[in-house]
Design a protein around this motif. Structure first.
Motif, PDB file in Angstrom:
ATOM      1  N   VAL A 230      -9.213  12.738 -22.969  1.00  0.00           N
ATOM      2  CA  VAL A 230      -9.105  11.834 -21.823  1.00  0.00           C
ATOM      3  C   VAL A 230      -9.777  12.519 -20.643  1.00  0.00           C
ATOM      4  CG1 VAL A 230      -7.572  10.615 -20.248  1.00  0.00           C
ATOM      5  CG2 VAL A 230      -6.950  10.834 -22.667  1.00  0.00           C
ATOM      6  N   SER A 231     -10.845  11.902 -20.124  1.00  0.00           N
ATOM      7  CA  SER A 231     -11.608  12.511 -19.038  1.00  0.00           C
ATOM      8  C   SER A 231     -11.538  11.661 -17.773  1.00  0.00           C
ATOM      9  CB  SER A 231     -13.079  12.681 -19.439  1.00  0.00           C
ATOM     10  OG  SER A 231     -13.249  13.778 -20.306  1.00  0.00           O
ATOM     11  N   GLY A 232     -11.512  12.338 -16.636  1.00  0.00           N
ATOM     12  CA  GLY A 232     -11.489  11.646 -15.354  1.00  0.00           C
ATOM     13  C   GLY A 232     -12.703  11.996 -14.517  1.00  0.00           C
ATOM     14  N   GLY A 233     -13.055  11.091 -13.608  1.00  0.00           N
ATOM     15  CA  GLY A 233     -14.235  11.289 -12.783  1.00  0.00           C
ATOM     16  C   GLY A 233     -13.918  11.320 -11.303  1.00  0.00           C
ATOM     17  N   ARG A 234     -14.959  11.169 -10.514  1.00  0.00           N
ATOM     18  CA  ARG A 234     -14.835  11.262  -9.071  1.00  0.00           C
ATOM     19  C   ARG A 234     -13.946  10.169  -8.497  1.00  0.00           C
ATOM     20  NH1 ARG A 234     -20.369  12.256  -6.372  1.00  0.00           N
ATOM     21  NH2 ARG A 234     -20.858  10.469  -7.701  1.00  0.00           N
ATOM     22  N   ALA A 235     -13.797   9.053  -9.213  1.00  0.00           N
ATOM     23  CA  ALA A 235     -12.981   7.942  -8.716  1.00  0.00           C
ATOM     24  C   ALA A 235     -11.511   8.314  -8.567  1.00  0.00           C
ATOM     25  CB  ALA A 235     -13.112   6.738  -9.644  1.00  0.00           C
ATOM     26  N   LEU A 236     -11.088   9.451  -9.139  1.00  0.00           N
ATOM     27  CA  LEU A 236      -9.688   9.883  -8.970  1.00  0.00           C
ATOM     28  C   LEU A 236      -9.407  10.331  -7.537  1.00  0.00           C
ATOM     29  CD1 LEU A 236      -7.702   9.759 -11.342  1.00  0.00           C
ATOM     30  CD2 LEU A 236     -10.026  10.009 -12.169  1.00  0.00           C
ATOM     31  N   LYS A 237     -10.465  10.677  -6.789  1.00  0.00           N
ATOM     32  CA  LYS A 237     -10.416  10.945  -5.338  1.00  0.00           C
ATOM     33  C   LYS A 237      -9.786  12.271  -4.918  1.00  0.00           C
ATOM     34  CE  LYS A 237     -10.440   6.053  -4.064  1.00  0.00           C
ATOM     35  NZ  LYS A 237      -9.737   4.973  -3.335  1.00  0.00           N
ATOM     36  N   SER A 238      -8.975  12.891  -5.764  1.00  0.00           N
ATOM     37  CA  SER A 238      -8.357  14.162  -5.386  1.00  0.00           C
ATOM     38  C   SER A 238      -7.804  14.855  -6.625  1.00  0.00           C
ATOM     39  CB  SER A 238      -7.217  13.937  -4.388  1.00  0.00           C
ATOM     40  OG  SER A 238      -6.153  13.242  -5.004  1.00  0.00           O
ATOM     41  N   ALA A 239      -7.489  16.143  -6.456  1.00  0.00           N
ATOM     42  CA  ALA A 239      -6.878  16.892  -7.554  1.00  0.00           C
ATOM     43  C   ALA A 239      -5.506  16.311  -7.886  1.00  0.00           C
ATOM     44  CB  ALA A 239      -6.761  18.366  -7.173  1.00  0.00           C
ATOM     45  N   GLU A 240      -4.799  15.843  -6.850  1.00  0.00           N
ATOM     46  CA  GLU A 240      -3.483  15.231  -7.063  1.00  0.00           C
ATOM     47  C   GLU A 240      -3.616  13.941  -7.860  1.00  0.00           C
ATOM     48  OE1 GLU A 240      -4.663  16.264  -4.147  1.00  0.00           O
ATOM     49  OE2 GLU A 240      -3.436  18.079  -3.960  1.00  0.00           O
ATOM     50  N   GLY A 241      -4.623  13.135  -7.535  1.00  0.00           N
ATOM     51  CA  GLY A 241      -4.860  11.914  -8.281  1.00  0.00           C
ATOM     52  C   GLY A 241      -5.220  12.202  -9.728  1.00  0.00           C
TER      53      GLY A 241
END
Length: 342
Positions: A230-241
């Motif tokens: 499961v990978s996340g990108g810049r759209a998560l907006k923060s390390a917390e997100g």
């Protein structure tokens, strides 16, 4: 020296011939396999490299170089690997951290004294450090990151961030090759009965000093070998997100966590989690790209995954061109709902 036949991809996962030139003669293979290991365990990439080496034919001798306290146990494990006919063991404190300066001359001396026709290793951080230096000493043009073996002197490797495949035919006396681990099944770690031979470490020059290694520890599956990612990108907006949305979903699926380069550069995720051309190359059974646009650099690291699922609110995002399943939605709504229902 080598010649190239390029295969450009048509669409997302196909390829067609483009051009061909040059030939060279071949001979019976006799391969030296560089065994990468850590804390007494053989790197799975080495087992995949062995599978590629078996396609060359001939005998395969495995080189285990390490500290006196570790080399013997690794050599014992290597002798049980199916497909290895002999294990060469070299012990020296200079080999403890698998630095290229002492290892490359050792590889050179073995190739020249035992007349190996091929040197094969995994295309890992260690392999990318050690093997090019050995290739220079052997006056050979390394063929890097291969994904297929077409003959004793002919290999296929991706170029242009994976958008084209180059068939490379080497005319060097010694073929020096690194292997993409996700392109070949790992050889069995059991069933072999190879003999063992001790070899002199030689001078083992130490031109650099090992200071420290910082490794991210995690209870999740290893990113490079996990069956689900499961990978996340810049759209998560923060390390917390990132930790709020990506990690719970990965834990529910018993999956490894990955990240795009944009997310890593922004500080949302550790560098060790980066998937892409300058990060890790993965090919799991399931790859979930969440909030990842699908830049070519990222696609190069995951588009060989068996099933790709993309979640992005932009219907024109490039990630949907390679995705098997796509959901156009806001990840902040879709991911929590998915996590809750799993």
């Amino acid at each position: 020296m080598f010649a190239v036949r390029s295969m450009f991809r048509a669409g997302s996962r196909a390829a067609v011939p483009l051009r061909t030139f040059a030939t060279s003669s071949s001979r019976n293979a006799n391969t030296l396999l560089f065994v990468e290991h850590k804390k007494g365990a053989i790197n799975p990439a080495t087992l995949s490299a062995l599978t590629a080496a078996q396609k060359l034919g001939g005998e395969i001798h495995a080189l285990v170089a390490g500290s006196p306290s570790e080399a013997k146990s690794v050599a014992e494990a290597a002798s049980k690997v199916s497909g290895v006919s002999k294990v060469l063991v070299s012990s020296s404190e200079a080999f403890a951290n698998q630095l290229s300066e002492p290892l490359a001359p050792l590889i050179q001396s073995l190739v020249e004294s035992k007349s190996y026709t091929h040197v094969v290793a995994g295309h890992t951080a260690v392999g990318r450090d050690v093997i090019p230096r050995a290739a220079v000493l052997l006056d050979a043009s390394q063929v890097s990151d291969i994904i297929a073996v077409e003959g004793e002197d002919t290999f296929v490797r991706p170029i242009y961030a994976g958008n084209a495949l180059a068939t490379v035919k080497s005319s060097d006396k010694v073929k020096v090759v690194t292997v993409r681990g996700t392109a070949f099944d790992a050889a069995s770690a059991e069933g072999g009965s190879a003999s063992t031979e001790e070899v002199d470490a030689g001078e083992a020059p130490m031109l650099t000093k090992f200071v420290e290694e910082q490794v991210s520890e995690s209870t999740r599956p290893d990113l490079a070998t996990a069956s689900r990612v499961v990978s996340g990108g810049r759209a998560l907006k923060s390390a917390e997100g990132f930790s709020k949305y990506i990690e719970p979903l990965a834990d529910k699926m018993n999956a490894a966590v990955g990240a795009s380069r944009a997310a890593v550069d922004a500080g949302y995720a550790d560098n060790a989690l980066q998937v892409g051309q300058t990060g890790k190359i993965v090919a799991p059974e399931l790859y979930m790209a969440i909030g990842i646009s699908g830049a070519i650099q990222h696609l190069a690291g995951m588009k060989d995954s068996k099933t790709i699922v993309a979640i992005n609110k932009d219907p024109e995002a490039p990630i949907f061109q390679v995705a098997d399943l796509g959901l156009v939605a806001d990840l902040y709504e879709a991911v929590p709902e998915m996590t809750e229902k799993l």
